[in-house]
Design a protein around this motif. Structure first.
Motif, PDB file in Angstrom:
ATOM      1  N   SER A 243      -2.572  18.317  -6.093  1.00  0.00           N
ATOM      2  CA  SER A 243      -4.030  18.428  -6.127  1.00  0.00           C
ATOM      3  C   SER A 243      -4.488  19.376  -5.027  1.00  0.00           C
ATOM      4  N   ARG A 244      -5.751  19.753  -5.110  1.00  0.00           N
ATOM      5  CA  ARG A 244      -6.333  20.610  -4.087  1.00  0.00           C
ATOM      6  C   ARG A 244      -7.180  19.772  -3.139  1.00  0.00           C
ATOM      7  N   PRO A 245      -7.194  20.146  -1.856  1.00  0.00           N
ATOM      8  CA  PRO A 245      -8.054  19.419  -0.908  1.00  0.00           C
ATOM      9  C   PRO A 245      -9.515  19.526  -1.321  1.00  0.00           C
ATOM     10  N   SER A 246     -10.280  18.483  -1.009  1.00  0.00           N
ATOM     11  CA  SER A 246     -11.702  18.475  -1.357  1.00  0.00           C
ATOM     12  C   SER A 246     -12.508  17.963  -0.176  1.00  0.00           C
ATOM     13  N   LEU A 247     -13.793  18.311  -0.180  1.00  0.00           N
ATOM     14  CA  LEU A 247     -14.648  17.939   0.950  1.00  0.00           C
ATOM     15  C   LEU A 247     -14.843  16.432   1.055  1.00  0.00           C
ATOM     16  N   ASP A 248     -14.702  15.720  -0.062  1.00  0.00           N
ATOM     17  CA  ASP A 248     -14.893  14.280   0.017  1.00  0.00           C
ATOM     18  C   ASP A 248     -13.846  13.595   0.885  1.00  0.00           C
ATOM     19  N   GLN A 249     -12.733  14.311   1.153  1.00  0.00           N
ATOM     20  CA  GLN A 249     -11.696  13.748   2.012  1.00  0.00           C
ATOM     21  C   GLN A 249     -12.160  13.638   3.465  1.00  0.00           C
TER      22      GLN A 249
ATOM     23  N   LEU B  93       0.842  -1.192   0.000  1.00  0.00           N
ATOM     24  CA  LEU B  93       0.000   0.000   0.000  1.00  0.00           C
ATOM     25  C   LEU B  93       0.879   1.245   0.000  1.00  0.00           C
ATOM     26  N   PRO B  94       0.347   2.403  -0.428  1.00  0.00           N
ATOM     27  CA  PRO B  94       1.165   3.617  -0.495  1.00  0.00           C
ATOM     28  C   PRO B  94       1.694   4.028   0.881  1.00  0.00           C
ATOM     29  N   LEU B  95       2.948   4.468   0.910  1.00  0.00           N
ATOM     30  CA  LEU B  95       3.571   4.923   2.167  1.00  0.00           C
ATOM     31  C   LEU B  95       3.457   6.440   2.269  1.00  0.00           C
ATOM     32  N   THR B  96       2.246   6.942   2.242  1.00  0.00           N
ATOM     33  CA  THR B  96       2.023   8.380   2.374  1.00  0.00           C
ATOM     34  C   THR B  96       1.747   8.719   3.841  1.00  0.00           C
ATOM     35  N   PRO B  97       1.937   9.987   4.235  1.00  0.00           N
ATOM     36  CA  PRO B  97       1.632  10.369   5.628  1.00  0.00           C
ATOM     37  C   PRO B  97       0.206  10.017   6.035  1.00  0.00           C
ATOM     38  N   ALA B  98      -0.737  10.177   5.102  1.00  0.00           N
ATOM     39  CA  ALA B  98      -2.135   9.885   5.429  1.00  0.00           C
ATOM     40  C   ALA B  98      -2.327   8.398   5.715  1.00  0.00           C
ATOM     41  N   HIS B  99      -1.701   7.545   4.909  1.00  0.00           N
ATOM     42  CA  HIS B  99      -1.832   6.108   5.130  1.00  0.00           C
ATOM     43  C   HIS B  99      -1.150   5.689   6.440  1.00  0.00           C
ATOM     44  N   ILE B 100       0.000   6.290   6.706  1.00  0.00           N
ATOM     45  CA  ILE B 100       0.710   5.958   7.951  1.00  0.00           C
ATOM     46  C   ILE B 100      -0.120   6.377   9.162  1.00  0.00           C
ATOM     47  N   MET B 101      -0.759   7.551   9.082  1.00  0.00           N
ATOM     48  CA  MET B 101      -1.616   8.001  10.172  1.00  0.00           C
ATOM     49  C   MET B 101      -2.832   7.105  10.314  1.00  0.00           C
TER      50      MET B 101
ATOM     51  N   VAL C  26     -11.273   8.986  18.147  1.00  0.00           N
ATOM     52  CA  VAL C  26     -11.818  10.176  17.468  1.00  0.00           C
ATOM     53  C   VAL C  26     -10.701  11.174  17.188  1.00  0.00           C
ATOM     54  N   SER C  27      -9.807  11.383  18.150  1.00  0.00           N
ATOM     55  CA  SER C  27      -8.699  12.324  17.953  1.00  0.00           C
ATOM     56  C   SER C  27      -7.805  11.877  16.799  1.00  0.00           C
ATOM     57  N   CYS C  28      -7.492  10.588  16.742  1.00  0.00           N
ATOM     58  CA  CYS C  28      -6.647  10.083  15.656  1.00  0.00           C
ATOM     59  C   CYS C  28      -7.367  10.157  14.310  1.00  0.00           C
ATOM     60  N   ALA C  29      -8.679   9.927  14.321  1.00  0.00           N
ATOM     61  CA  ALA C  29      -9.434  10.031  13.075  1.00  0.00           C
ATOM     62  C   ALA C  29      -9.434  11.460  12.556  1.00  0.00           C
ATOM     63  N   VAL C  30      -9.605  12.419  13.454  1.00  0.00           N
ATOM     64  CA  VAL C  30      -9.584  13.832  13.055  1.00  0.00           C
ATOM     65  C   VAL C  30      -8.206  14.220  12.552  1.00  0.00           C
ATOM     66  N   LEU C  31      -7.164  13.794  13.282  1.00  0.00           N
ATOM     67  CA  LEU C  31      -5.799  14.127  12.872  1.00  0.00           C
ATOM     68  C   LEU C  31      -5.465  13.478  11.532  1.00  0.00           C
ATOM     69  N   GLY C  32      -5.865  12.228  11.349  1.00  0.00           N
ATOM     70  CA  GLY C  32      -5.603  11.552  10.075  1.00  0.00           C
ATOM     71  C   GLY C  32      -6.308  12.221   8.911  1.00  0.00           C
ATOM     72  N   THR C  33      -7.540  12.668   9.147  1.00  0.00           N
ATOM     73  CA  THR C  33      -8.272  13.375   8.099  1.00  0.00           C
ATOM     74  C   THR C  33      -7.582  14.684   7.741  1.00  0.00           C
ATOM     75  N   GLY C  34      -7.103  15.392   8.765  1.00  0.00           N
ATOM     76  CA  GLY C  34      -6.379  16.640   8.511  1.00  0.00           C
ATOM     77  C   GLY C  34      -5.096  16.414   7.731  1.00  0.00           C
ATOM     78  N   VAL C  35      -4.363  15.356   8.070  1.00  0.00           N
ATOM     79  CA  VAL C  35      -3.123  15.053   7.354  1.00  0.00           C
ATOM     80  C   VAL C  35      -3.417  14.713   5.890  1.00  0.00           C
ATOM     81  N   SER C  36      -4.504  13.965   5.654  1.00  0.00           N
ATOM     82  CA  SER C  36      -4.839  13.609   4.270  1.00  0.00           C
ATOM     83  C   SER C  36      -5.149  14.839   3.436  1.00  0.00           C
ATOM     84  N   MET C  37      -5.735  15.866   4.060  1.00  0.00           N
ATOM     85  CA  MET C  37      -6.050  17.091   3.321  1.00  0.00           C
ATOM     86  C   MET C  37      -4.803  17.954   3.141  1.00  0.00           C
ATOM     87  N   LEU C  38      -3.922  17.950   4.137  1.00  0.00           N
ATOM     88  CA  LEU C  38      -2.716  18.768   4.043  1.00  0.00           C
ATOM     89  C   LEU C  38      -1.734  18.223   3.018  1.00  0.00           C
ATOM     90  N   GLN C  39      -1.741  16.906   2.790  1.00  0.00           N
ATOM     91  CA  GLN C  39      -0.761  16.351   1.854  1.00  0.00           C
ATOM     92  C   GLN C  39      -1.198  16.522   0.394  1.00  0.00           C
TER      93      GLN C  39
END
Length: 536
Positions: free
Chosen positions: A167-173, A106-114, A148-161
């Motif tokens: 690409s631009r962040p989108s609401l579907d993230q 699987l991809p070794l991106t920050p979002a996947h690691i989080m 919940v905290s990790c889910a929020v942080l992971g979602t934020g990391v996925s948008m920041l990367q």
């Protein structure tokens, strides 16, 4: 480059490991039951020489506490210990996340690691709950908060990367928030079930050392059978098996495994005695081993050819945890502004196991941040206080050596009272196993050394002669302000008043609610002069 699958197939490894965990829960329950029976038998026997009651000495002076807010310090200490355990799991969890993503292609991106590492952080929750004696409800709320905290942080990391990937962040993230929980639901049930299975309060004290022994002992028959099968597949091996018998290879593994298991148990008991770790830290290491082993077995089962990488990665993650845990706990700064050490003597009406265990969990275990707890050993709280040294003496048939049978035994035990904190900042429980004719002298000596006394008198009846003796001794030896009685009825108060004209601090403790527990604990802090008295 691929590697051959090890001699034991992944499925067999998983089966053996799961069996070991299940057997740990069963064997630990049996061991604890047998231990209780032997202690109860020892309590009912006589040493043949009743110990005299020491003369009444002037009450020991309690050094007044400096102007420190003990309750505020406790809140900060609990937060720091909790964060230390979260940090101890966080870094190894990220390593496991990288390993899992790599093995699964699987991809070794920050979002996947989080996504992966954040879900593995849940392993810290039972460790925190055991260390801080959290109730089930508070532990569940903590687990939800972590997820919940990790889910929020992971979602934020996925948008920041996204911008770094063109690409631009989108609401579907935002849907990644729910993806996190889906992933956690896939990977966490098995290891968390194993942790909960061995984390029951009734067996928690003996589960780590039982698991260590069974893990080694259980490998003997498995490896023996595999070795026998391998020998039987070769002409020379078949002749050897014929000469030594079909069980020869099995026996060749059994005896070394037994010696290795016993050596390991002695090593754990010795390290605990040397204060290299606390009971909570030993339990946390056992749980992290279960967590890493479960993940390793699942990855090996999914990708057998990569088993060397999986073993190396999970082994590193496991080894990293105790080192990091010790480092972070040492840097919590608990000694800064810490109130002076206070010793609590816990007395109770014997025979109410569940109720006494709850009291110990809510008050006795909590006191261990302020000082050691002393008590007379009895089956009603044995599950909470047994340690690796006790287990080893029991397993070696030397439980009788733990009992006070003479003045020399008592003096030795009093001189060896553990009054130093463990590496996690918590003090230990000092138990005294006594015979029927030595407990009175022992409890009086403990009274003379206590800074505060908690006596649980719920369920007291006039037939309880032992409680009457203890109340009279407390009245004669200690100031009333240093004794706190937990009662559940006015009838108990009347019985106490008949024995103690000068009443100590009395706290109503019916249901053991949070409010009642906090009130009782505050009364104990006042009795130990760690809080200013709020009574008239």
């Amino acid at each position: 480059m691929s590697f051959p699958v090890p001699i034991m197939p992944p499925g067999e490894l998983i089966f053996h490991f799961l069996n070991t965990v299940v057997l740990t829960a069963l064997v630990a329950s049996v061991v604890l039951w047998r231990y209780r029976v032997d202690v109860l038998a020892g309590m009912g026997s006589s040493s043949g020489q009743a110990l005299g009651i020491p003369a009444i000495a002037p009450a020991r002076t309690v050094t007044p506490s400096p102007p420190v807010d003990a309750q505020a310090w406790e809140r900060q200490a609990r937060w720091r210990i909790g964060l230390a355990y979260l940090g101890s799991v966080a870094l190894p969890a990220l390593l496991l996340a990288v390993l899992q993503l790599h093995v699964s292609d699987l991809p070794l991106t920050p979002a996947h690691i989080m996504l992966v590492g954040g879900s593995l952080l849940l392993a810290a929750v039972p460790m925190i709950a055991a260390s801080l004696a959290l109730g089930f409800r508070r532990a569940v709320l903590l687990a939800l908060g972590v997820l919940v905290s990790c889910a929020v942080l992971g979602t934020g990391v996925s948008m920041l990367q996204r911008p770094f990937m063109g690409s631009r962040p989108s609401l579907d993230q935002l849907l990644n928030f729910f993806t996190f929980f889906q992933f956690a639901a896939v990977w966490l049930p098995l290891p968390m079930t194993l942790i909960l299975l061995t984390g029951q309060a009734r067996i928690r004290g003996v589960a780590p050392i039982t698991f260590a022994g069974l893990l080694v002992f259980g490998l003997a028959p498995v490896m023996g059978s595999r070795a026998s099968a391998w020998l039987a597949s070769t002409p020379g091996g078949s002749r050897l098996l014929f000469d030594i018998g079909l069980n020869g290879a099995f026996l060749a593994f059994t005896f070394p495994a037994a010696l290795l298991g016993w050596w390991r148990l002695k090593g754990l008991a010795g390290a605990y005695q040397a204060k290299r770790f606390s009971d909570a830290q030993l339990l946390a290491r056992t749980w992290w081993l279960m967590f890493c082993a479960t993940l390793a077995l699942e990855l090996i089962s999914a990708a057998p050819a990569r088993w060397p990488l999986v073993v190396a990665g999970t082994g590193t993650a496991y080894a990293l945890f105790p080192w990091l845990n010790g480092l972070l706990l040492a840097r919590t700064g608990l000694q800064h502004g810490r109130p002076p050490r206070r010793t609590l003597l816990l007395l109770r009406v014997f025979g109410y196991t569940a109720r006494t265990e709850r009291l110990f969990d809510r008050v006795g275990a909590r006191w261990r941040l302020f000082g050691p707890v002393t008590m007379i050993a009895a089956p009603d709280v044995m599950a909470r206080t047994i340690d690796p040294g006790d287990f080893l003496r029991f397993a070696g048939g030397r439980l009788a050596s733990s009992f006070v049978t003479s003045r020399g035994d008592l003096n030795t035990g009093l001189a060896a009272l553990d009054q130093a904190p463990d590496p996690d900042g918590r003090y230990r429980v000092n138990e005294f196993c006594c015979r029927d004719d030595t407990w009175k002298a022992t409890v009086v000596e403990l009274m003379d050394r206590a800074d505060a006394v908690l006596m649980d008198l719920r369920g007291l009846t006039p037939e309880r002669g032992g409680c009457e003796f203890e109340l009279k001794q407390l009245y004669e030896r200690l100031p009333a302000s240093r004794v706190v009685l937990a009662v559940d009825s006015e009838a108990v108060v009347a019985q106490v008043a008949a024995l103690m004209p000068r009443l100590p601090v009395i706290v109503r403790f019916d249901k053991g609610s949070t409010a009642e527990t906090d009130a009782l604990f505050a009364a104990l802090l006042e009795a130990a002069e760690l809080l200013p008295a709020s009574r008239d």
